[in-house]
Write an enzyme that holds these catalytic residues in place. Structure first.
Site, PDB file in Angstrom:
ATOM      1  N   GLU A 103     107.691 -66.689 -91.150  1.00  0.00           N
ATOM      2  CA  GLU A 103     108.826 -66.558 -89.970  1.00  0.00           C
ATOM      3  C   GLU A 103     109.447 -68.061 -89.853  1.00  0.00           C
ATOM      4  OE1 GLU A 103     106.576 -64.667 -86.861  1.00  0.00           O
ATOM      5  OE2 GLU A 103     106.569 -62.707 -88.373  1.00  0.00           O
TER       6      GLU A 103
ATOM      7  N   SER B 279      99.673 -56.758 -91.352  1.00  0.00           N
ATOM      8  CA  SER B 279      99.424 -55.581 -90.923  1.00  0.00           C
ATOM      9  C   SER B 279      97.972 -55.298 -90.866  1.00  0.00           C
ATOM     10  CB  SER B 279     100.099 -54.615 -91.835  1.00  0.00           C
ATOM     11  OG  SER B 279     101.594 -54.588 -91.758  1.00  0.00           O
TER      12      SER B 279
ATOM     13  N   GLY C 193     104.161 -57.533 -90.444  1.00  0.00           N
ATOM     14  CA  GLY C 193     104.985 -56.623 -89.489  1.00  0.00           C
ATOM     15  C   GLY C 193     105.609 -55.123 -89.940  1.00  0.00           C
TER      16      GLY C 193
ATOM     17  N   GLY D 188      99.000 -60.205 -86.172  1.00  0.00           N
ATOM     18  CA  GLY D 188     100.152 -60.452 -85.467  1.00  0.00           C
ATOM     19  C   GLY D 188     100.031 -59.268 -84.280  1.00  0.00           C
ATOM     20  N   GLY D 189     100.677 -58.386 -84.802  1.00  0.00           N
ATOM     21  CA  GLY D 189     101.001 -57.142 -83.683  1.00  0.00           C
ATOM     22  C   GLY D 189      99.724 -56.405 -83.215  1.00  0.00           C
TER      23      GLY D 189
ATOM     24  N   GLU E 114      99.364 -64.557 -96.483  1.00  0.00           N
ATOM     25  CA  GLU E 114      99.993 -63.679 -95.753  1.00  0.00           C
ATOM     26  C   GLU E 114     101.185 -62.992 -96.715  1.00  0.00           C
ATOM     27  OE1 GLU E 114      99.529 -63.690 -91.301  1.00  0.00           O
ATOM     28  OE2 GLU E 114     101.072 -65.181 -91.904  1.00  0.00           O
TER      29      GLU E 114
ATOM     30  N   ASN F  68      97.750 -64.166 -83.777  1.00  0.00           N
ATOM     31  CA  ASN F  68      99.093 -64.741 -83.466  1.00  0.00           C
ATOM     32  C   ASN F  68      99.977 -64.095 -82.560  1.00  0.00           C
ATOM     33  OD1 ASN F  68     101.364 -66.146 -83.800  1.00  0.00           O
ATOM     34  ND2 ASN F  68     101.656 -65.695 -86.094  1.00  0.00           N
ATOM     35  N   TRP F  69      99.972 -64.561 -81.429  1.00  0.00           N
ATOM     36  CA  TRP F  69     100.886 -63.641 -80.348  1.00  0.00           C
ATOM     37  C   TRP F  69     102.248 -63.905 -80.525  1.00  0.00           C
ATOM     38  CZ3 TRP F  69      97.754 -65.041 -75.379  1.00  0.00           C
ATOM     39  CH2 TRP F  69      96.566 -64.264 -75.210  1.00  0.00           C
ATOM     40  N   LYS F  70     102.738 -64.849 -81.396  1.00  0.00           N
ATOM     41  CA  LYS F  70     104.100 -65.021 -81.730  1.00  0.00           C
ATOM     42  C   LYS F  70     105.140 -65.112 -80.454  1.00  0.00           C
ATOM     43  CE  LYS F  70     103.690 -62.650 -85.863  1.00  0.00           C
ATOM     44  NZ  LYS F  70     104.198 -61.846 -87.038  1.00  0.00           N
TER      45      LYS F  70
ATOM     46  N   HIS G  46     103.993 -70.531 -91.533  1.00  0.00           N
ATOM     47  CA  HIS G  46     104.056 -69.105 -91.292  1.00  0.00           C
ATOM     48  C   HIS G  46     105.447 -68.638 -91.812  1.00  0.00           C
ATOM     49  CE1 HIS G  46     104.521 -65.242 -89.509  1.00  0.00           C
ATOM     50  NE2 HIS G  46     103.076 -65.145 -89.324  1.00  0.00           N
TER      51      HIS G  46
HETATM   52  P1  PGA Z   1     101.319 -58.808 -88.602  1.00  0.00           P
HETATM   53  O1  PGA Z   1     101.659 -60.183 -88.512  1.00  0.00           O
HETATM   54  O2  PGA Z   1      99.815 -58.448 -88.099  1.00  0.00           O
HETATM   55  O3  PGA Z   1     102.166 -58.084 -87.201  1.00  0.00           O
HETATM   56  O4  PGA Z   1     101.782 -58.066 -89.714  1.00  0.00           O
HETATM   57  C1  PGA Z   1     100.907 -61.009 -89.109  1.00  0.00           C
HETATM   58  C2  PGA Z   1     101.342 -62.427 -89.100  1.00  0.00           C
HETATM   59  O5  PGA Z   1     102.354 -62.601 -89.040  1.00  0.00           O
HETATM   60  O6  PGA Z   1     100.634 -63.335 -88.994  1.00  0.00           O
END
Ligand code: PGA
Length: 247
Positions: A92, A208, A168, A229-230, A162, A4-6, A90
Site C-alpha cells: 500500500e 488474506s 485484502g 491485515g483484515g 505478500e 497489521n491494523w492499517k 508494504h
Molecule cells: P490482508 O492484508 O490480510 O487483509 O490480506 C495483509 C497485509 O496487507 O499485510
C-alpha cells in the site's frame, strides 16, 4: 505472527483490542505475537501489552533524523513509544504513496541503525504474476531494498512475502505456492549473503491469511509466520491465527 491494523481504531479502540489480545494469547510462549496500530495509538498500545509477550510495530517511518519533513516521523520517535518493529515497503505504501525501492532502502537502513527491526514487505502485482515475473520482481525488491546493508545487520530483519493480488482480496496463495516462493527467497539470501543468514531469516507470508488457512500455511517448511491485515482486527480471529496448531 503479526497483525497489521492499517488505518483502523482510535486510541480507546486500539487499547481495548490490545488488552483483549494480551489475555487471548496468554501462554503462547513459543511464538512471537506482534501488533501494528496507527501512530497515535502506539504509546497506549505498548503500555497495554507491556506485561504480555506481545510486541508492537509501527506501520511506517522516515529515514531522516529530524528536520523540516512535515507529516513524517523518525525511528527514534517510534522507539520512544516502546515499539520494536517497523513495517516498511508494504504494497500500500508502494502503490498508493509511490514509495520506490530506493526510498524503501533508505528507510530500512535508517530503521536498522536506530535499533528498530524492519518487517520488510515484498510481493508481485497481479499483472506481474500473470506475466510469470514473480521471481524477477521479488529478486529486484530484495536486491535494491537491502542494497548496502551488511549481513551482520540482518539478524533482526523479518521478510514478509505478500503477493499484492492476495492482499485484502480474499484470494490467497495456496500454502504450496507460498512455500515455493519462500524457498526461492531463502535460496536468494543464501546466494547473496550466506547459509547462516538464510537459515536464520524469518520469512513470513501475508495476503488474506485467515483462521481457516493458517494451520496449512504454518506447516510449510519455509513459512515462519504471517502478516495479517483484515483478520487481525478481531480478537477471536487473530488469536486463532496466532495460536495456529503445529502438526
Ligand atoms: P490482508 O492484508 O490480510 O487483509 O490480506 C495483509 C497485509 O496487507 O499485510
Amino acid at each position: 505472527m503479526a497483525g497489521n491494523w492499517k488505518m483502523h481504531f482510535n486510541i480507546k479502540e486500539s487499547t481495548h483490542l490490545a488488552n483483549d489480545l494480551a489475555k487471548a494469547v496468554l501462554g503462547m510462549d513459543d511464538r512471537e505475537v506482534v501488533i501494528a496500530p496507527v501512530f497515535t495509538s502506539l504509546a497506549a498500545v505498548t503500555q497495554a501489552v507491556s506485561s504480555s509477550g506481545i510486541k508492537v510495530a509501527a506501520q511506517n517511518s522516515f529515514y531522516k533524523e529530524k528536520g523540516a519533513y512535515t507529516g513524517e516521523i523518525t525511528n527514534a520517535m517510534l522507539k520512544d513509544t516502546g515499539c520494536t518493529y517497523v513495517i516498511l515497503g508494504h504494497s500500500e505504501r508502494r502503490t498508493i504513496f509511490m514509495e520506490d525501492d530506493g526510498l524503501i532502502n533508505l528507510k530500512i537502513k535508517a530503521a536498522i541503525n536506530s535499533g528498530l527491526d524492519p518487517i520488510f514487505c515484498i510481493g508481485e502485482t497481479k499483472e506481474e504474476y500473470d506475466a510469470g515475473l514473480t521471481f524477477n520482481v521479488i529478486e529486484r525488491q530484495i536486491t535494491l531494498g537491502l542494497s548496502g546493508i551488511n549481513s551482520n545487520k540482518l539478524s533482526g530483519l523479518v521478510l514478509a512475502y505478500e503477493p499484492v493480488w492476495a492482499i485484502g482480496t480474499g484470494l490467497t496463495a495456496t500454502p504450496e505456492q507460498a512455500q515455493d516462493i519462500h524457498k526461492l527467497i531463502r535460496g536468494l539470501f543464501k546466494k547473496k549473503y550466506n547459509n547462516e543468514v538464510a537459515k536464520n531469516l524469518r520469512i513470513i507470508y501475508g495476503g488474506s491469511v485467515k483462521p481457516s488457512n493458517i494451520d496449512q500455511l504454518m506447516i510449510q517448511l519455509d513459512i515462519d509466520g504471517v502478516l495479517v491485515g483484515g483478520a487481525s482486527l478481531d480478537v477471536e480471529s487473530f488469536s486463532r491465527i496466532a495460536g495456529f496448531i503445529k502438526t
